[in-house]
Every structure is written in C-alpha cells, then in structure tokens.
Design an enzyme around this catalytic site. Structure first.
Site, PDB file in Angstrom:
ATOM      1  N   PRO A 124     122.561 -16.338  41.842  1.00 36.11           N
ATOM      2  CA  PRO A 124     123.963 -15.887  41.917  1.00 36.11           C
ATOM      3  C   PRO A 124     124.972 -16.848  41.307  1.00 36.11           C
ATOM      4  O   PRO A 124     126.097 -16.456  41.003  1.00 36.11           O
ATOM      5  CB  PRO A 124     124.195 -15.730  43.416  1.00 36.11           C
ATOM      6  CG  PRO A 124     122.840 -15.549  44.000  1.00 36.11           C
ATOM      7  CD  PRO A 124     121.929 -16.372  43.165  1.00 36.11           C
ATOM      8  N   GLY A 125     124.610 -18.130  41.143  1.00 36.93           N
ATOM      9  CA  GLY A 125     125.540 -19.077  40.545  1.00 36.93           C
ATOM     10  C   GLY A 125     126.717 -19.368  41.462  1.00 36.93           C
ATOM     11  O   GLY A 125     126.563 -19.603  42.654  1.00 36.93           O
ATOM     12  N   CYS A 128     147.473 -38.557  32.414  1.00 37.17           N
ATOM     13  CA  CYS A 128     148.185 -38.759  31.152  1.00 37.17           C
ATOM     14  C   CYS A 128     147.607 -37.876  30.055  1.00 37.17           C
ATOM     15  O   CYS A 128     147.066 -38.361  29.048  1.00 37.17           O
ATOM     16  CB  CYS A 128     148.142 -40.233  30.757  1.00 37.17           C
ATOM     17  SG  CYS A 128     149.118 -41.266  31.847  1.00 37.17           S
TER      18      CYS A 128
END
Length: 461
Positions: free
Chosen positions: A315-316, A389
């Site tokens: 399913p990830g 930054c």
C-alpha cells in the site's frame, strides 16, 4: 458572492491562487479526508489528535513536532489486512519506520518491506519475524545481501543481474522475486513513477531482460524463484495502470510455465496507493482497491487459462501518510505586494524543507489549518514557508488561512506521515523534530528531538 468570498477577495487582494482553490465555507473546519480519524477541533478552538490538545503537546515537546495518531495507523493497517485478506500485505518501511511502528505493523498482521541495511536493523530490533520481511533496492551491496540472507529474510526482490551473481556467491538458500518493469506510465510525478522503461528499477519485459533474469535465477544454485514483482509508481488513484501491468506481468508468468515447466507460486502487484493531501484528491478505500485488483487478476488468469498465484500488495504511503500531522509555530507574517496590485501573505514557520522536502522536491501540495484557536476573520490565500535559506523552502504552496494569522499561532499540516521524517535532513544544521504518538489522551515519544550534541557527535574537528 457569499460573505466568505467577499472577505477572501478583500483580504487576498484579488490573488486567485491555483484554479482549483476556492475559499472554504468555514476556514476552521477539518476536512475528514485529510486528517487522521481522531482529529477534531475542540469547543475552545484548539485541534486535538488522539484526545491530546496540540497546544499542550507542543508546550511539553516544543515545536515543530510530528504527531502520529496510533489508533488511526492501526485502523488503516487493519483495513488493508482485512480487505486484502487472501493477500500478503507489506508495509512500506521507507515511508516511515521506527522500532515501535515496526512492532505495530507485525501486531496488526502485516509484513514489512525494507530497502536498506538500516531499515533491516530497525525491523530486527523490533522483533519482526524475518520471514515476513521483503528486501527491496536497486543497488544492494554484497555486505547488505549477505546480512539479509543470514538474517533469514523471507524474500529478496532482485533488481539486477549483478545482484543474482552476488546472491549465488553468498550461498545458502534464499527465496527471491524478480522485479520487472511493465512499461506502464503511472499518472504521477516523474520521480515517483517506476514502471516505465527509462528509469533505474527492475528488468524490462519488453527488451527481454526480465526473461533472461528468470532463466538465470532458475539455473542458480540455492535460489528459489517465488514469482514476479511489479510496481508502477506511487500516489496512484487510477486502477487502470494496474490492469495493464497485470496483463503484461501475468503473460510473462504464463510463459514461465509454458516454456520452463515451472509454475511460479506468487505475484506481487506493488501498490503505491494515493492519499488525500488536498480536497482535490479522491483516494479509493482498501475494500474498493481489493475488489478492483482481484477482478483484474482473476480476469487475466482466466483468459490465460492459468491458476491464480498467491498475491502480495504494497500500500505504500496509504497507511502511515494520513496518520501524521506536523505542527509548527508561526514566527513571522509578511504581506508581499505582487504585480497587478495583488498581495500574497507569507506565513513563516519554525520548520520547513528540513522536515518536509516533498514540496520542494516534487511540487507536492498540502493543506493546513491554524491549530491553537478558532478564527472569525475572513480567509486569505497564504503561502506557508520554512525558515531555511532557500527561496524554494515552501511547506504549503497555497492555502486559505484566516486573515488574522499572527506570530505565535500553531499551524498543523495533515498527511505528513510518509516520506517527511524519513527524508528529513539537518540542512542549515536544523534539528530533526520528534515523532510523538498520541492515543486515548496520552503521548509516547517514538523518536526524540535531535539535540546540538547529536549534530556534533559526528563532527571530528
């Protein structure tokens, strides 16, 4: 024009944002598709997860912090386990893994995918049965493979000819699957689409590499070929890609039986199912996915006249992704005049690309809300940015927030369980945030916040 739309037009200075973004009826509402199952806004306006007020959590654990809804995580794991009851379901360790989560995965009856020696270390420390571990990766080194074999992992997903040679050299008995590319272009970002031909994963079916790999494994002493593995990508909502991939992979599966006289017992269909990051996303639930994918395999096997192999899915992000939100504290709010008289509100928080690189890396979209209070101010389009930054240090590209958002407010971003903490960095020497599990009004630190001592521990100057 509604009252909210009028307020939006005034506050946003005619800045439209993306075409799909529309002012919400209630800027304080938590859309259930985006948030974990226990998330709610309390009567006093604060957001609670797992019965824990996020204001109290940050007062104790500081900001920013990842907040993992344990009950939601377990419920999603069970939903996939129950829907795909005849499958092996593999949790994606790369999405997020720590010792406690690895234990939860096993307790809920799932298997575990790892793709590095470090992830294997965590799994073994958690007591995960090695037979329930699958080992992925496109460049597994000899030491990594030797460790996996000696640990007794249940399957190694082979990704190159060199890997086959290394396994033979290591010796012993090892079950493997061969990862094949089916030439399917998943409708997702190029970097997370994995089954088209021009990329690093797997053996191509089209050019014959997959067939050659099958033959090589069949002839290799000590290797047992369980079957084929196909994964078409990640953050996928449309099952049509799986249909095309299954047809091509099952045709190869059938060829093995016809020409080599070997019936491969298994087939891994991959997965990479999508989740909702914004209200524009419409993920399928596990039961629907199980029905659709099972019908695809049944149809193709019937057409080929072959028995259905035992199936696996991965399913990830769909398990851990929605179970986590990240909570930040607002530091500055800046109104920036744009061409044409529009104004964009920049809301700077105390985290950013060091704890969630996905917006900068993939152009990923997220949603967010003020978590410490309810607001009656009209909505304004805001861009939530980090403190690093980099001009591309964006957490949420465009979202409606109350026009009175101010320093000290808490911003909660849902859907940050997958690939946020696992891809976090020390850019600008930032300290990676903790993972705090919440459940039934209690908290548990799964990963503590890094300290400056941690930063200096590897500095040998």
């Amino acid at each position: 024009m509604t009252t909210h739309e009028a307020g939006w037009a005034h506050a946003a200075g005619a800045l439209a944002g993306p075409s799909w973004l529309r002012p919400p009826e209630d800027v304080n509402a938590l859309h259930p598709l985006l948030w974990s199952g226990t998330a709610r806004r309390a009567d006093d306006g604060g957001v609670e997860v797992g019965g824990v007020d996020l204001r109290d959590l940050l007062a104790e654990h500081n900001s920013p912090a990842y907040v993992l809804d344990e009950a939601d995580f377990r419920a999603r794991a069970r939903a996939f386990r129950d829907a795909f009851k005849d499958y092996d379901v593999f949790y994606a360790g790369k999405a997020f893994l720590c010792t406690s989560v690895a234990r939860w995965v096993q307790e809920e009856g799932l298997n575990l995918d790892v793709c590095s020696s470090g992830e294997l270390t965590v799994a073994l420390r958690a007591g995960v049965d090695p037979k329930r571990i699958g080992y992925h990766g496109n460049n597994k080194t000899y030491p990594e493979l030797r460790r996996a074999v000696h640990a007794g992992v249940g399957r190694i997903i082979v990704d190159s000819f060199q890997e086959i040679d290394r396994l033979v050299e290591i010796g012993g008995e090892q079950a493997v699957m061969i990862r094949v590319t089916a030439g399917v272009e998943a409708h997702t970002h190029e970097y997370i689409a994995t089954a088209h031909e021009d990329q690093k994963f797997g053996f191509s079916i089209t050019n014959g590499d997959a067939w050659q790999a099958i033959q090589k494994v069949q002839e290799a002493e000590g290797l047992t070929l369980l079957g084929l593995h196909s994964h078409i990508g990640s953050q996928i909502f449309d099952s049509s890609g799986f249909e095309v991939a299954a047809r091509r992979v099952l045709a190869l599966h059938h060829r093995v039986s016809e020409e080599l006289g070997v019936t491969l017992p298994e087939l891994d269909l991959g997965g990479g199912f999508g989740i909702a990051y914004t209200t524009q996303d419409d993920p399928s639930d596990p039961a629907q996915l199980a029905t659709e994918m099972s019908k695809i395999v049944e149809h193709e096997c019937r057409a080929l006249g072959i028995p259905e192999p035992h199936l696996s899915i991965e399913p990830g992000r769909a398990i851990v992704g929605p179970s986590v939100c990240t909570v930040y504290t607002v530091g500055t709010v800046k109104q920036v005049a744009l061409d044409g008289g529009a104004v964009r509100t920049y809301v700077s928080v105390d985290g950013g690309m060091s704890d969630n690189i996905r917006t900068a890396l993939y152009g990923a979209d997220y949603s967010c809300t003020i978590a410490n209070r309810r607001s009656e101010a009209p909505p304004t389009i805001a861009r939530v940015v980090g403190k690093h930054c980099e001009a591309g240090d964006i957490v949420v590209m465009d979202e409606f927030l109350p026009a009175d958002v101010q320093p000290g407010d808490l911003i909660a971003v849902p859907g940050t369980g997958a690939y946020c903490r696992s891809m976090a960095s020390n850019y600008n020497h930032a300290l990676r945030p903790p993972i705090i599990a919440v459940r039934d009004g209690g908290t548990q630190v799964l990963l503590r916040r890094e300290t400056e001592d941690d930063l200096l521990a590897t500095d040998m100057g």
